[in-house]
Design a protein around this motif. Structure first.
Motif, mmCIF file in Angstrom:
data_model
loop_
_atom_site.group_PDB
_atom_site.id
_atom_site.type_symbol
_atom_site.label_atom_id
_atom_site.label_comp_id
_atom_site.label_asym_id
_atom_site.label_seq_id
_atom_site.Cartn_x
_atom_site.Cartn_y
_atom_site.Cartn_z
ATOM 1 N N ASP A 41 0.942 -0.767 -0.066
ATOM 2 C CA ASP A 41 -0.093 0.165 -0.221
ATOM 3 C C ASP A 41 1.210 0.994 0.185
ATOM 4 O OD1 ASP A 41 -1.920 -1.821 0.206
ATOM 5 O OD2 ASP A 41 -2.559 -1.168 2.771
ATOM 6 N N GLU A 57 2.104 1.985 -3.474
ATOM 7 C CA GLU A 57 0.876 2.667 -4.518
ATOM 8 C C GLU A 57 0.775 3.611 -4.306
ATOM 9 O OE1 GLU A 57 -2.338 -0.318 -6.611
ATOM 10 O OE2 GLU A 57 -2.983 0.560 -3.903
ATOM 11 N N ASP A 58 0.341 4.182 -2.862
ATOM 12 C CA ASP A 58 -0.082 5.100 -2.633
ATOM 13 C C ASP A 58 0.677 6.094 -1.374
ATOM 14 O OD1 ASP A 58 -1.346 7.739 -2.288
ATOM 15 O OD2 ASP A 58 -3.289 6.518 -2.572
ATOM 16 N N LYS A 69 1.472 9.320 -0.208
ATOM 17 C CA LYS A 69 0.857 9.844 0.035
ATOM 18 C C LYS A 69 -0.583 9.698 1.857
ATOM 19 C CE LYS A 69 0.118 14.833 -0.743
ATOM 20 N NZ LYS A 69 0.605 16.161 -2.034
ATOM 21 N N HIS A 70 -1.359 8.955 0.541
ATOM 22 C CA HIS A 70 -2.185 8.834 1.599
ATOM 23 C C HIS A 70 -2.762 7.335 2.627
ATOM 24 C CE1 HIS A 70 -6.483 7.271 2.202
ATOM 25 N NE2 HIS A 70 -5.999 5.679 2.181
ATOM 26 N N GLU A 71 -1.483 6.831 2.055
ATOM 27 C CA GLU A 71 -0.721 6.005 3.829
ATOM 28 C C GLU A 71 0.240 6.839 4.619
ATOM 29 O OE1 GLU A 71 -1.523 2.551 4.170
ATOM 30 O OE2 GLU A 71 -2.474 3.256 2.227
ATOM 31 N N GLN A 80 -0.888 9.395 5.205
ATOM 32 C CA GLN A 80 -2.006 10.493 5.753
ATOM 33 C C GLN A 80 -2.495 10.095 7.626
ATOM 34 O OE1 GLN A 80 -3.728 11.731 2.028
ATOM 35 N NE2 GLN A 80 -2.547 14.223 2.418
ATOM 36 N N LYS A 81 -2.493 8.824 6.807
ATOM 37 C CA LYS A 81 -3.266 7.773 7.611
ATOM 38 C C LYS A 81 -2.364 8.020 8.968
ATOM 39 C CE LYS A 81 -4.811 3.414 6.216
ATOM 40 N NZ LYS A 81 -4.942 2.676 4.710
ATOM 41 N N GLN A 122 -2.934 10.769 11.119
ATOM 42 C CA GLN A 122 -3.988 10.003 12.112
ATOM 43 C C GLN A 122 -3.884 9.779 13.154
ATOM 44 O OE1 GLN A 122 -7.376 9.808 9.227
ATOM 45 N NE2 GLN A 122 -8.428 9.969 10.560
ATOM 46 N N GLU A 133 0.200 20.746 3.868
ATOM 47 C CA GLU A 133 0.651 19.939 2.996
ATOM 48 C C GLU A 133 2.560 19.916 2.451
ATOM 49 O OE1 GLU A 133 -1.902 18.008 -0.771
ATOM 50 O OE2 GLU A 133 -1.701 18.305 1.772
ATOM 51 N N ASP A 155 4.887 16.997 1.686
ATOM 52 C CA ASP A 155 5.901 16.383 0.292
ATOM 53 C C ASP A 155 6.557 16.906 0.159
ATOM 54 O OD1 ASP A 155 3.164 16.742 -1.045
ATOM 55 O OD2 ASP A 155 2.925 18.007 -1.504
#
Length: 273
Positions: free
Chosen positions: A173, A176-177, A179-181, A183-184, A187, A195, A199
């Motif tokens: 994961d 693959e992504d 940035k998404h991970e 952000q998780k 959290q 942002e 980056d």
């Protein structure tokens, strides 16, 4: 050089049913009695599952510099400390559970781990001899490698996540992504970053940048410990590299065995992305 050659390529030592390095086994009472603090963050992985990568990301998130696992250094570190381990769930010092520490567990698909571990065994001389790829694959499948069975490791931590504050992260994961991970992760850590900072983290933790960074690529480790001419510490960092290593027969045997060992678990991996 007064290093004794017999510290290299020594056989693993059984600690409560798990094969570990002799150096860890000798200090086991110190490991067991390690006092975690409630604000410690534990990074746990089976070897070659993205430990250095995720540690770098967390270092950057906390901007907390070095996450040395050496116990003496840990005592001096300012909170929150980032503590790294490859220990299976049952061998983790109990103070981590008692203090309900936050933990990030990184898991990577078994076939890629086996291949990466095989090359790591060859270059990092703290390991016993790897033997041929066929021999090593057998050891991996039977859990006769440092830190024991991959199957027990990933399943053990997966089950624990229901009762403790464990963020279970998949290497695939992240590939693959990322940035998404990330952000998780933010959290989970209750961190709020701009942002722009996210980056920056993405850039500094990218494989190509880390491969050039002496503090993450282990090139500062002397040759008599890690022989980078055999294989670099940061080799490829991709998903699906197992296809370049497994024969059809090995793949079929592995898959059959995998199914048996993972039966009944809700844990699902992707072997490529």
């Amino acid at each position: 050089m007064d290093e004794k050659p017999d510290i290299y390529r020594r056989e693993l030592v059984d600690v409560q049913g798990v094969p570990l390095f002799w150096s860890i086994a000798e200090e086991w009472s110190q490991v067991e009695s390690f006092e975690a603090r409630p604000d410690d963050l534990l990074i746990s992985t089976y070897p070659k599952s993205g430990t250095t990568w995720v540690s770098e990301i967390l270092d950057l998130i906390y901007n907390n510099g070095d996450a040395e696992k050496c116990i003496e250094l840990l005592k001096k570190m300012q909170p929150p400390r980032l503590v790294k381990t490859h220990l299976p769930v049952q061998l983790l010092p109990s103070s981590f559970w008692k203090n309900n520490c936050k933990m990030v567990y990184v898991a990577r698909n078994a076939k890629d781990v086996a291949v990466s571990y095989y090359y790591f065994y060859q270059m990092a001389k703290i390991h016993p001899e790897a033997g041929t790829w066929e021999e090593f694959l057998d050891k991996f499948m039977t859990g006769k490698v440092a830190f024991g069975s991959w199957y027990d490791h990933v399943k053990g931590w997966w089950e624990k996540r229901n009762d403790y504050r464990i963020f279970y992260l998949f290497y695939e994961d992240m590939k693959e992504d990322p940035k998404h991970e990330i952000q998780k992760l933010l959290q989970f850590l209750e961190k709020d970053l701009s942002e722009e900072t996210v980056d920056k983290i993405l850039y500094h933790s990218s494989f190509n940048v880390m491969k050039q960074n002496p503090s993450t690529n282990y090139t500062t480790v002397p040759d008599f410990d890690m022989n980078h001419s055999v294989s670099p510490f940061m080799r490829k960092g991709i998903s699906g590299d197992w296809k370049n290593q497994f024969t059809v027969a090995q793949y079929e045997r592995f898959e059959k065995d995998y199914e048996k060992k993972m039966k009944g678990s809700t844990l699902r991996f992707r072997s490529e992305i």
